[in-house]
Design an enzyme around this catalytic site. Structure first.
Site, PDB file in Angstrom:
ATOM      1  N   ARG A  99       2.274  14.789  13.116  1.00 19.28           N
ATOM      2  CA  ARG A  99       2.784  14.328  11.822  1.00 19.28           C
ATOM      3  C   ARG A  99       3.118  15.546  10.967  1.00 19.28           C
ATOM      4  O   ARG A  99       2.403  15.897  10.032  1.00 19.28           O
ATOM      5  CB  ARG A  99       1.769  13.403  11.122  1.00 19.28           C
ATOM      6  CG  ARG A  99       1.487  12.150  11.916  1.00 19.28           C
ATOM      7  CD  ARG A  99       0.727  11.103  11.152  1.00 19.28           C
ATOM      8  NE  ARG A  99       1.533  10.411  10.175  1.00 19.28           N
ATOM      9  CZ  ARG A  99       1.123   9.374   9.461  1.00 19.28           C
ATOM     10  NH1 ARG A  99      -0.101   8.915   9.626  1.00 19.28           N
ATOM     11  NH2 ARG A  99       1.922   8.798   8.586  1.00 19.28           N
ATOM     12  N   LYS A 114       0.835  -1.217   0.000  1.00 20.26           N
ATOM     13  CA  LYS A 114       0.000   0.000   0.000  1.00 20.26           C
ATOM     14  C   LYS A 114       0.862   1.256   0.000  1.00 20.26           C
ATOM     15  O   LYS A 114       0.639   2.180  -0.784  1.00 20.26           O
ATOM     16  CB  LYS A 114      -0.920   0.013   1.227  1.00 20.26           C
ATOM     17  CG  LYS A 114      -1.722   1.304   1.309  1.00 20.26           C
ATOM     18  CD  LYS A 114      -2.299   1.601   2.665  1.00 20.26           C
ATOM     19  CE  LYS A 114      -1.383   1.875   3.774  1.00 20.26           C
ATOM     20  NZ  LYS A 114      -1.295   3.243   4.291  1.00 20.26           N
ATOM     21  N   ASN A 115       1.861   1.304   0.864  1.00 16.82           N
ATOM     22  CA  ASN A 115       2.644   2.536   0.968  1.00 16.82           C
ATOM     23  C   ASN A 115       3.498   2.768  -0.275  1.00 16.82           C
ATOM     24  O   ASN A 115       3.713   3.910  -0.684  1.00 16.82           O
ATOM     25  CB  ASN A 115       3.496   2.528   2.239  1.00 16.82           C
ATOM     26  CG  ASN A 115       2.661   2.849   3.471  1.00 16.82           C
ATOM     27  OD1 ASN A 115       1.513   3.259   3.350  1.00 16.82           O
ATOM     28  ND2 ASN A 115       3.224   2.652   4.646  1.00 16.82           N
ATOM     29  N   ARG A 138      -8.532   0.117   4.840  1.00 24.26           N
ATOM     30  CA  ARG A 138      -7.688   1.131   4.183  1.00 24.26           C
ATOM     31  C   ARG A 138      -6.382   0.519   3.702  1.00 24.26           C
ATOM     32  O   ARG A 138      -5.753   1.034   2.779  1.00 24.26           O
ATOM     33  CB  ARG A 138      -7.362   2.265   5.170  1.00 24.26           C
ATOM     34  CG  ARG A 138      -8.530   3.187   5.462  1.00 24.26           C
ATOM     35  CD  ARG A 138      -8.094   4.358   6.318  1.00 24.26           C
ATOM     36  NE  ARG A 138      -6.745   4.727   5.957  1.00 24.26           N
ATOM     37  CZ  ARG A 138      -5.793   5.077   6.810  1.00 24.26           C
ATOM     38  NH1 ARG A 138      -6.045   5.149   8.092  1.00 24.26           N
ATOM     39  NH2 ARG A 138      -4.579   5.379   6.400  1.00 24.26           N
ATOM     40  N   CYS A 177      -3.764   8.207   9.477  1.00 22.78           N
ATOM     41  CA  CYS A 177      -3.765   7.710  10.856  1.00 22.78           C
ATOM     42  C   CYS A 177      -3.206   8.776  11.789  1.00 22.78           C
ATOM     43  O   CYS A 177      -2.235   9.449  11.464  1.00 22.78           O
ATOM     44  CB  CYS A 177      -2.905   6.460  10.973  1.00 22.78           C
ATOM     45  SG  CYS A 177      -3.628   5.014  10.195  1.00 22.78           S
ATOM     46  N   ASP A 207       5.288   0.238  11.562  1.00 26.46           N
ATOM     47  CA  ASP A 207       3.962  -0.199  11.122  1.00 26.46           C
ATOM     48  C   ASP A 207       3.664  -1.652  11.503  1.00 26.46           C
ATOM     49  O   ASP A 207       2.557  -2.143  11.258  1.00 26.46           O
ATOM     50  CB  ASP A 207       3.804   0.005   9.604  1.00 26.46           C
ATOM     51  CG  ASP A 207       3.653   1.482   9.248  1.00 26.46           C
ATOM     52  OD1 ASP A 207       3.517   2.312  10.169  1.00 26.46           O
ATOM     53  OD2 ASP A 207       3.669   1.809   8.046  1.00 26.46           O
TER      54      ASP A 207
HETATM   55  C1  UD1 Z   1       5.323   6.713   6.322  1.00 23.24           C
HETATM   56  C2  UD1 Z   1       4.265   5.638   6.222  1.00 23.24           C
HETATM   57  C3  UD1 Z   1       3.786   5.263   7.620  1.00 23.24           C
HETATM   58  C4  UD1 Z   1       4.972   4.867   8.501  1.00 23.24           C
HETATM   59  C5  UD1 Z   1       6.065   5.911   8.450  1.00 23.24           C
HETATM   60  C6  UD1 Z   1       7.332   5.483   9.172  1.00 23.24           C
HETATM   61  C7  UD1 Z   1       3.190   6.150   4.127  1.00 23.24           C
HETATM   62  C8  UD1 Z   1       1.994   6.707   3.436  1.00 23.24           C
HETATM   63  N1  UD1 Z   1       3.148   6.169   5.455  1.00 23.24           N
HETATM   64  O1  UD1 Z   1       4.711   7.823   6.942  1.00 23.24           O
HETATM   65  O2  UD1 Z   1       2.873   4.175   7.503  1.00 23.24           O
HETATM   66  O3  UD1 Z   1       4.536   4.694   9.823  1.00 23.24           O
HETATM   67  O4  UD1 Z   1       6.405   6.225   7.099  1.00 23.24           O
HETATM   68  O5  UD1 Z   1       7.840   4.306   8.597  1.00 23.24           O
HETATM   69  O6  UD1 Z   1       4.126   5.669   3.520  1.00 23.24           O
HETATM   70  N2  UD1 Z   1       8.897  13.950  10.517  1.00 23.24           N
HETATM   71  C9  UD1 Z   1       9.247  15.260  10.783  1.00 23.24           C
HETATM   72  N3  UD1 Z   1       9.067  16.192   9.793  1.00 23.24           N
HETATM   73  C10 UD1 Z   1       8.575  15.859   8.563  1.00 23.24           C
HETATM   74  C11 UD1 Z   1       8.239  14.517   8.293  1.00 23.24           C
HETATM   75  C12 UD1 Z   1       8.412  13.579   9.293  1.00 23.24           C
HETATM   76  O7  UD1 Z   1       9.687  15.581  11.875  1.00 23.24           O
HETATM   77  O8  UD1 Z   1       8.440  16.742   7.716  1.00 23.24           O
HETATM   78  C13 UD1 Z   1       9.070  12.928  11.562  1.00 23.24           C
HETATM   79  C14 UD1 Z   1       7.728  12.320  11.983  1.00 23.24           C
HETATM   80  O9  UD1 Z   1       7.099  13.100  12.992  1.00 23.24           O
HETATM   81  C15 UD1 Z   1       8.146  10.948  12.470  1.00 23.24           C
HETATM   82  C16 UD1 Z   1       9.350  10.620  11.594  1.00 23.24           C
HETATM   83  O10 UD1 Z   1       9.786  11.838  11.015  1.00 23.24           O
HETATM   84  O11 UD1 Z   1       8.547  11.014  13.804  1.00 23.24           O
HETATM   85  C17 UD1 Z   1       9.089   9.631  10.475  1.00 23.24           C
HETATM   86  O12 UD1 Z   1       8.011  10.104   9.673  1.00 23.24           O
HETATM   87  P1  UD1 Z   1       7.910   9.768   8.114  1.00 23.24           P
HETATM   88  O13 UD1 Z   1       8.935   8.735   7.757  1.00 23.24           O
HETATM   89  O14 UD1 Z   1       7.890  11.035   7.360  1.00 23.24           O
HETATM   90  O15 UD1 Z   1       6.471   9.114   8.036  1.00 23.24           O
HETATM   91  P2  UD1 Z   1       5.408   9.247   6.873  1.00 23.24           P
HETATM   92  O16 UD1 Z   1       6.107   9.380   5.566  1.00 23.24           O
HETATM   93  O17 UD1 Z   1       4.362  10.244   7.235  1.00 23.24           O
END
Ligand code: UD1
Length: 424
Positions: free
Chosen positions: A122, A22-23, A402, A117, A310
């Site tokens: 986030r 999915k991701n 989802r 989620c 995850d």
């Molecule tokens: C993606 C996955 C999600 C998974 C996560 C971590 C998708 C759609 N979702 O989420 O299922 O749990 O990776 O493997 O692929 N952060 C910041 N600033 C930012 C972005 C992130 O500080 O601009 C921090 C977040 O708060 C978190 C960490 O970085 O603590 C990791 O987040 P990130 O890898 O970006 O997660 P997602 O891409 O949202």
């Protein structure tokens, strides 16, 4: 409200075919909107997050057509306005990839804020930092929407991500494939779906090197012609969820259509806990016999190749059935234990403080009615119910759908007594 009814306490046996990730699909489909021609994408999971994303694409004017159950063709050439303000954008987190995709193609984007989620804050500050470095410094964000523009077009740049972020890495890649010159992303995320998005982009004419390492280099191209077919990788998280059901139910489960190297963080732990694990070319069989036990251990979630966050809720559910006291340390998200109260409602003995959860295994669970707090927490509820004698009811199952394709049918194929009741 739709529910699952589960008669638990039955060991699961058999084989299950894992769907596309999915991701990865969220990233690859967004990448299909970043290019300048049509593409065909195979092994797409038919889950509601993907259907929602494709609905957004259609509303934007793209030609989207399912060619078979898991193959979709996307032609973005008729999309002329980079404005995604429809309510669906707010329903899923992955919609934020349109920011990078549209910035690359149009040097400007206006979009409703993404949802998804809720497990703590986030932020998207790293995505925005990357876009700024590429020349898209004109950014306005309200509670409802975000608008970004690169008045002089995108220019390649060096970007250091001070936190490893899957979303920021993919989003910057999507924009940079169209930027003028070379972009370097340092401290990039290394998840398998980062590599998948890069491979898709390269198949469509881009030049992305180093995906899967800390440093990704992108040589921007004015035109990415597309016109190719690409297959998405199998879902590492779906596979891990089914693998962990084997020890939890004292069963014997073979997952087919997996990439075993992607599963190593979990495979190693299952072996350490005492499971028999047989790794094939594209399959993994996990066995725990009825007269055997598995030993609790410590799990720390980390960016890939660490243990995936995850799979954290499913791990906590699995540790409820282990011998001894297990520990989970959540290092990625700051509030991903909100579902634990629902396992406690089933009688689980779990203590939770900050990023640490301590799970006392071997405490028999009792059937209960529990909700799905979020997608993976929902899978953990199903796992706990499958391991518990008596009838449990899982509410808010739309949350599970989802991200898990044909979950009920796949579980029934393994011998689970699970049924669904739909309400409109
Ligand atoms: C993606 C996955 C999600 C998974 C996560 C971590 C998708 C759609 N979702 O989420 O299922 O749990 O990776 O493997 O692929 N952060 C910041 N600033 C930012 C972005 C992130 O500080 O601009 C921090 C977040 O708060 C978190 C960490 O970085 O603590 C990791 O987040 P990130 O890898 O970006 O997660 P997602 O891409 O949202």
């Amino acid at each position: 409200m739709s529910i699952y009814r589960i008669q638990g306490g039955i060991p699961l046996h058999g084989e299950v075919t894992i769907s596309g990730s999915k991701n990865a699909a969220l990233g690859v489909l967004a990448a299909a909107m970043a290019i300048d021609g049509p593409s065909v994408i195979e092994n797409v999971p038919r889950v509601s997050d993907i259907e929602t994303l494709l609905r957004i694409f259609s509303k934007l004017g793209a030609d989207v057509e399912w060619l078979s159950h898991d193959t979709v063709s996307i032609d973005p050439t008729k999309v002329t306005s980079p404005e995604a303000l429809m309510p669906e954008v707010h329903e899923l987190r992955g919609s934020y990839y349109l920011l990078g995709a549209f910035l690359g193609r149009f040097s400007r984007v206006r979009q409703a804020l993404p949802g998804g989620c809720n497990f703590g804050s986030r932020p998207i500050d790293l995505h925005l930092k990357g876009f700024t470095a590429l020349g898209a410094a004109n950014q306005r964000m309200t509670d409802e929407q975000i608008e970004i523009e690169a008045e002089r077009g995108l220019k390649g740049a060096s970007i250091f991500l001070n936190v490893v972020s899957v979303g920021a890495t993919i989003n910057i890649m999507l924009a940079a494939v169209h930027a003028e010159g070379v972009t370097v992303i340092d401290n990039a995320a290394k998840e398998p779906h980062i590599v998948d998005v890069a491979n898709f982009l390269n198949a469509m004419g881009a030049e992305v090197r180093g995906a899967g390492t800390d440093v990704i280099k992108i040589n921007g191209k004015a035109v990415l012609p597309g016109r190719k077919t690409y297959a998405i990788i199998p879902d590492q998280i779906e596979a891990g969820t089914f693998m962990m059901m084997a020890p939890l139910t004292h069963g014997d489960i073979k997952v087919n259509n997996v990439i075993p190297t992607h599963m190593e963080p979990l495979t190693n732990k299952l072996i350490e806990m005492g499971c028999l694990v047989e790794v094939g070319d594209d399959s993994i069989r996990t066995v725990l016999r009825p007269d055997e036990t598995y030993t609790a251990t410590t799990f720390k979630t980390m960016p890939y190749p660490g243990f995936p966050t995850d799979l954290q809720p499913q791990t906590v559910a699995m540790l409820c059935g282990a011998e001894g006291s297990g520990r989970v340390i959540e290092n990625v998200w700051d509030n991903r234990y909100q579902y634990i109260e629902h396992l406690q409602r089933m009688g689980a003995n779990i203590m939770c403080s900050g990023r640490l959860a301590i799970i006392q295994g071997g405490v028999p669970l009792k059937p209960a009615t529990v909700p799905c707090r979020d997608l993976r927490a929902g899978a953990a509820m199903v796992m706990a119910a499958l391991a518990t004698e008596g009838e449990s009811v899982i509410e808010q199952i739309e949350t599970i759908e989802r991200g898990y394709e044909n979950f009920v049918q796949k579980l029934q194929g393994l011998g689970a007594r699970i049924s669904e009741e739909r309400s409109k």
